[in-house]
Write an enzyme that holds these catalytic residues in place. Sequence first.
Site: not given
Ligand code: GLC
Length: 558
Positions: A24, A28, A32, A203, A260, A335
């Site tokens: 940061d 705050d 960032d 993602d 992912e 995650d």
């Molecule tokens: C993916 C991300 C995760 C997020 C999900 C929804 O799995 O890694 O953090 O919550 O997508 O976007």
Amino acid sequence: MDAADLKWWQNTIAYEIYVKSFKDSDGDGIGDLNGITSELDHLKELGVGAVWLTPCYVSPQVDNGYDIADYYNIDSAYGTMEDMDRLIAEAKKRDIRIVMDLVFNHTSDENEWFKESRSGRDNDKSDWYIWADPKEDGSAPTNWRSIFGGSAWEYDKTRGQYYLHTFHRKQPDLNWENPKVRAAVTDVAKFWRDKGVGGFRMDAITYIKKPSEYKDGTPDASDGMTGIHPITANTPGILDFLHEFRSAVCEGYDIFTVGEADGITAQDLKYWVGEHGVFDMVFEFGLVNIDLPDPANWCDRRMWGLRELKAFFSESIREADAAGGWFPVFLENHDQPRSINHFMPESGSRDAKAKALATLLLTMRGTPFIMQGEELGFVNVDWSSIDEYDDIFTKNHYAFALEEGYTKEEAIESVRLFSRDSSRTPMQWDATENAGFTSGTPWLPVYPDYMAYNRRSEKEAADSILNYYIALARLRSGHKELIDGSYEEIMPEDESIFAFIRKDADRKAVVLINFKDEKVSYAPEYVKDAECIMSSTGSAQKGMLAPFEAVIYEEDII
Ligand code: GLC
């Protein structure tokens, strides 16, 4: 293949930054972009050439930025577009490329696209999302449960219809069947590509194609619902969308993509990576779900053995290679639990365990992805009340576990083992207040061990986890077989030792890692004529490994 033939992203180390928790700069309590720019030298020292930033676009932050309201602007909590441009430029000076997280399965419900779509059934964007009529009794179109828990459908009064959300109800799913949606997300990617980023992490990409018919599934819990994952992950036809994306965004550009890919197995890799694939790499889930028969239920865990863990790597690397693709090596991400807790026994030295895992991460064939804090040996949070947790998935899972009849103790234990907050606590820079992360109040508590486990202290202690990472990163660049060399697992039946050979035309390295808190032996013939080039204990002995010891031997090929 020679290291010289590899693309820049195959030849480097990648690093994931959870933007909210890295550094940061304005007090705050929230990390960032300027904070990241100020710490680029830490990454440089680790040999990092690609930095994946979790989403920093405008967002109501229901899922910490994975709910995007505006893809073309930076959230004010993280800075401005000028800060982003400076970060990209400063990183480039250090030979580091920025990798953006593209969240295209869904947007935020506060995105203008969705606001227009929900404003009625007759507008330009009315079919940009997945809308469906209620069942005759007014209930949701199907009994699908979202990944974060509860129905995957949310009713909208204005339209008198439900919209689908694979994740939270404030994350409505985009309708990829609509070519205008595909064009809109392609434009977003081109905008960031043209800013000079080095690549994209895609993602939740396996969920973008929905089945053509919406049908109830067999209930899998007492709520009468069925998890959405098996219903919508990797639906036939998905690859057509992704081929289209790849040729529009990536062809002719020196960038990489990593998807992912929950729901993709090693056998699917030939369609996903390599010459005929849609991405350069994919993050599979086989390893991180090794202990969960149903990843949506953290209370139902299974025992697993090292042989399974080793088989995951061997199979995926083999299949990625066969496809002419490449493997992303990762043990953690934002995650997942911390790898020391996830893959190592509870007993024994934390530092020794961290070094053993570091050896695996940085010598396996593929591009290593370090999760921030992993290089300092971070462990899971150990909070005793659900109120202390922040993550929506964690909170929903706790409630789900209680509804399913698990006790409070069982529910909190599952949270302790799997909460996503464990990988999201603030980065620990030094031993000052709040670990030097912020001068304000951190949005998530700093882990109490920061006096010992922080960047500055570890930099000063010769045998720290951090210095071991740095040494490994340097070793890779001087011993190219660890980057471009073939991969061959040895002793696959051994339940204590993970051992493999990395070999190129000139040299052969043998990597041996003890996953047990006890001394183990192996046939010294494997390393008979080889020289030890790395030892996590500093006292390697041929044929023997101390608890959690990792060693690398090397010999020339004559
Ligand atoms: C993916 C991300 C995760 C997020 C999900 C929804 O799995 O890694 O953090 O919550 O997508 O976007």
